[in-house]
Design a protein around this motif. Structure first.
Motif, short mmCIF file in Angstrom:
data_model
loop_
_atom_site.label_atom_id
_atom_site.label_comp_id
_atom_site.label_asym_id
_atom_site.label_seq_id
_atom_site.Cartn_x
_atom_site.Cartn_y
_atom_site.Cartn_z
N ASN A 1 -2.40 25.56 15.19
CA ASN A 1 -3.44 24.82 15.59
C ASN A 1 -3.79 23.54 15.41
OD1 ASN A 1 -4.42 24.83 12.99
ND2 ASN A 1 -5.54 26.64 13.12
N PHE A 2 -2.81 23.06 14.63
CA PHE A 2 -2.56 21.61 14.29
C PHE A 2 -3.80 20.90 13.53
CE2 PHE A 2 0.25 22.54 17.87
CZ PHE A 2 1.42 22.10 17.38
N LEU A 3 -4.40 21.72 12.68
CA LEU A 3 -5.46 21.35 12.06
C LEU A 3 -4.72 20.55 10.47
CD1 LEU A 3 -8.18 23.93 12.11
CD2 LEU A 3 -8.25 21.80 13.22
N PRO A 4 -5.44 19.79 9.89
CA PRO A 4 -4.79 19.01 8.85
C PRO A 4 -5.06 19.94 7.71
CG PRO A 4 -6.60 18.05 9.18
CD PRO A 4 -6.66 18.92 10.45
N MET A 5 -3.85 20.32 6.68
CA MET A 5 -4.08 21.00 5.84
C MET A 5 -3.83 20.25 4.40
SD MET A 5 -1.21 24.08 6.93
CE MET A 5 -1.77 25.17 5.35
N LEU A 6 -2.99 19.24 4.42
CA LEU A 6 -2.84 18.58 2.88
C LEU A 6 -2.30 17.11 3.40
CD1 LEU A 6 -2.95 18.57 -0.07
CD2 LEU A 6 -0.60 19.57 -0.13
N THR A 7 -2.57 15.94 2.63
CA THR A 7 -2.02 14.67 2.89
C THR A 7 -2.02 14.22 1.17
OG1 THR A 7 -2.93 14.27 4.75
CG2 THR A 7 -2.38 12.34 3.51
N ASN A 8 -0.85 13.71 0.87
CA ASN A 8 -0.49 13.18 -0.34
C ASN A 8 0.19 11.87 -0.22
OD1 ASN A 8 -1.78 14.92 -1.93
ND2 ASN A 8 0.09 16.00 -2.55
N PRO A 9 -0.18 10.81 -1.10
CA PRO A 9 0.73 9.67 -1.10
C PRO A 9 1.93 9.76 -1.70
CG PRO A 9 -0.78 9.75 -2.83
CD PRO A 9 -1.18 10.80 -2.29
N PRO B 1 0.77 -1.30 -0.17
CA PRO B 1 -0.09 0.00 0.14
C PRO B 1 0.98 1.41 0.12
CG PRO B 1 0.01 -0.81 2.19
CD PRO B 1 0.79 -1.97 1.18
N GLN B 2 0.19 2.40 -0.18
CA GLN B 2 1.01 3.72 -0.36
C GLN B 2 1.44 4.11 1.14
OE1 GLN B 2 1.72 5.86 -2.84
NE2 GLN B 2 0.89 4.68 -4.45
N CYS B 3 2.47 4.96 1.27
CA CYS B 3 3.03 5.67 2.34
C CYS B 3 2.03 7.05 2.02
CB CYS B 3 4.31 5.66 2.68
SG CYS B 3 4.98 4.12 2.91
N TYR B 4 2.11 7.72 3.19
CA TYR B 4 1.56 8.88 2.94
C TYR B 4 2.29 10.01 3.98
CZ TYR B 4 -2.73 7.05 1.22
OH TYR B 4 -3.68 6.46 0.37
N LEU B 5 2.39 11.61 3.22
CA LEU B 5 2.93 12.54 3.74
C LEU B 5 1.99 13.66 4.19
CD1 LEU B 5 5.72 14.18 4.30
CD2 LEU B 5 5.71 14.54 2.06
N SER B 6 1.85 14.28 5.09
CA SER B 6 0.81 14.89 5.83
C SER B 6 1.62 16.55 6.06
CB SER B 6 0.19 14.40 6.90
OG SER B 6 -0.79 13.34 6.53
N LYS B 7 0.62 17.33 5.98
CA LYS B 7 1.02 19.10 6.29
C LYS B 7 -0.01 19.38 7.23
CE LYS B 7 0.88 22.10 3.35
NZ LYS B 7 1.14 23.11 2.36
N TRP B 8 0.31 19.91 8.48
CA TRP B 8 -0.36 20.56 9.30
C TRP B 8 -0.19 21.88 9.52
CZ3 TRP B 8 -3.62 16.45 11.55
CH2 TRP B 8 -2.98 15.11 11.32
#
Length: 429
Positions: free
Chosen positions: A301-309, A290-297
């Protein structure tokens, strides 16, 4: 860029586990070893002098500091001090530069010591003999002025109390160098006042091993990730919140992924803006990876902004450039990638650049010394792996046009379009 083995910048006589760049001097500090096992593989911290010759980088071994029976698995730099994770302890070493003049310097450089240009690798394969010849030719210059480094251990703290196999997994200095933070296999975060090394906090942050930690620039928030599927935000030793990266991704089953790494990063041209980046990897490997993911917060306030494989190769390490513009990823299969932090899009990729797991990455710093070493590159990143190799990965400056030139051509296009319509349809205007 596909599957292609990068030329080696440097090759050590032992597995390399960690790498950092001293912002002030530009020295590359890398470490590793064979541990306590009696295999004949030594344990050491190597100081490399990095140079840019033309458009090629080359590295010279300046100093080797023996760490006895303990391999350094992770390290952080705070001023002229190295905090090195060795088994269940954090060893503090101060390094100093001194200039040695006269014939004694030449004797030290050529007398079998590991100081000096013992191992030099140019940016292209097959240049080893030329590097060796250059090293021999430089001995006469060393008679007049030779850079030497002294390393002294001045402190040590017990950073992991796992009764079975204590191991420090990560270490950080706070940005203002007032705190030293460590995490290990016992799941505890330990914080010491620095430089007194008086213990300030010791609390259970995760069930099981801590994989990574980082602290915000204002020392307000500490972020930790562990093997218990959690990414936690702490204020002191109080849990402020837990992050959930797949909250809006119903196709991701609970506990099918775990956090692997976390880093705070700046936002270019936005002084007071902060971002947090995390990497998520599959908890179990399937026949079809399966894919791994990279996330930006949002770093406030630590709200999620973007998640990409970010591919099916399991991520092993994460790095963020000083400016916050680029992210570096290494994988367990030896691949290296550079991503654009704003969009989380892949900019650079070399498949299986190393022969085995990439253990650490480090961007050249945005200091005067670091900028001079980048040359005509937008980004330059070092990677090390268990295959004993250190490599340099660069992204060339992308060509751009001045805004006035763009506006000029746009004006020409508008005028051309009007003239064409006037020609095709007389009386149009």
């Amino acid at each position: 860029m596909g599957k292609w083995r990068m030329p080696d910048l440097y090759r050590a006589p032992f597995p390399l586990y960690t790498i950092k760049v001293d912002p002030k001097t530009g020295w590359v500090i890398t470490a590793g070893g064979g541990g306590a096992s009696k295999t004949g593989i030594k344990n050491a911290v190597h100081f490399l002098g990095l140079e840019l010759v033309g458009d090629q980088h080359c590295a010279t071994l300046v100093h080797s500091h023996d760490t006895d029976t303990r391999a350094t698995m992770n390290l952080a730099i705070g001023g002229d001090v190295i905090a090195a994770g060795q088994d269940g302890r954090c060893s503090l070493m101060r390094f100093r530069q001194r200039q040695t003049r006269g014939k004694a310097a030449a004797k030290d450089a050529g007398g079998g010591s590991e100081q000096g240009a013992a191992r030099r690798r140019a940016g292209k394969g097959g240049k080893g003999s030329e590097g060796a010849a250059a090293a021999r030719g430089n001995v006469s210059e060393m008679k007049d002025n030779t850079t030497q480094i002294s390393v002294d251990t001045f402190g040590e703290v017990q950073s992991d109390l796992n009764p079975q196999d204590p191991l420090q997994k990560c270490v950080r200095f706070s940005p203002d160098l007032s705190l030293l933070l460590t995490g290990g296999t016992d799941g505890h975060i330990r914080v010491w006042e620095y430089p007194s090394l008086k213990e300030k906090l010791d609390f259970k942050a995760h069930e099981g091993e801590i994989e990574d930690l980082d602290i915000s620039p204002n020392n307000k928030h500490l972020v930790t990730v562990g093997r218990d599927f959690a990414c936690s935000i702490w204020s002191g030793n109080q849990l402020a919140m837990s992050l959930c990266w797949h909250e809006k991704m119903p196709q991701i089953a609970a506990k099918s992924y775990r956090y692997m790494a976390c880093r705070f990063g700046k936002v270019e041209d936005q002084k007071d803006t902060l971002r947090l980046y995390t990497v998520q990897i599959p908890h179990k490997r399937d026949r079809k990876p399966p894919q791994c993911y990279l996330s930006k917060w949002d770093g406030q306030n630590f709200l999620p902004m973007l998640t990409n494989p970010c591919g099916t190769e399991v991520i092993s390490t994460l790095a963020v450039s000083d400016s916050g513009t680029f992210l570096g990823l290494g994988t367990v299969t030896g691949s290296v990638a550079i991503y654009i932090a704003f969009s989380l899009q892949k900019l650079y990729y070399v498949q299986e650049s190393h022969g085995i797991v990439v253990t650490d990455l480090a961007f050249l710093p945005d200091t005067p010394k670091g900028q001079s070493l980048k040359g005509n590159n937008e980004a330059a990143m070092l990677s090390v792996a268990v295959d004993c190799r250190c490599q340099m990965h660069t992204v060339r400056n992308r060509r751009s046009f001045p805004i006035w030139l763009v506006l000029f051509f746009c004006g020409l296009m508008v005028v051309g379009a009007v003239l064409l319509l006037q020609h095709l349809f007389p009386g149009f205007i």
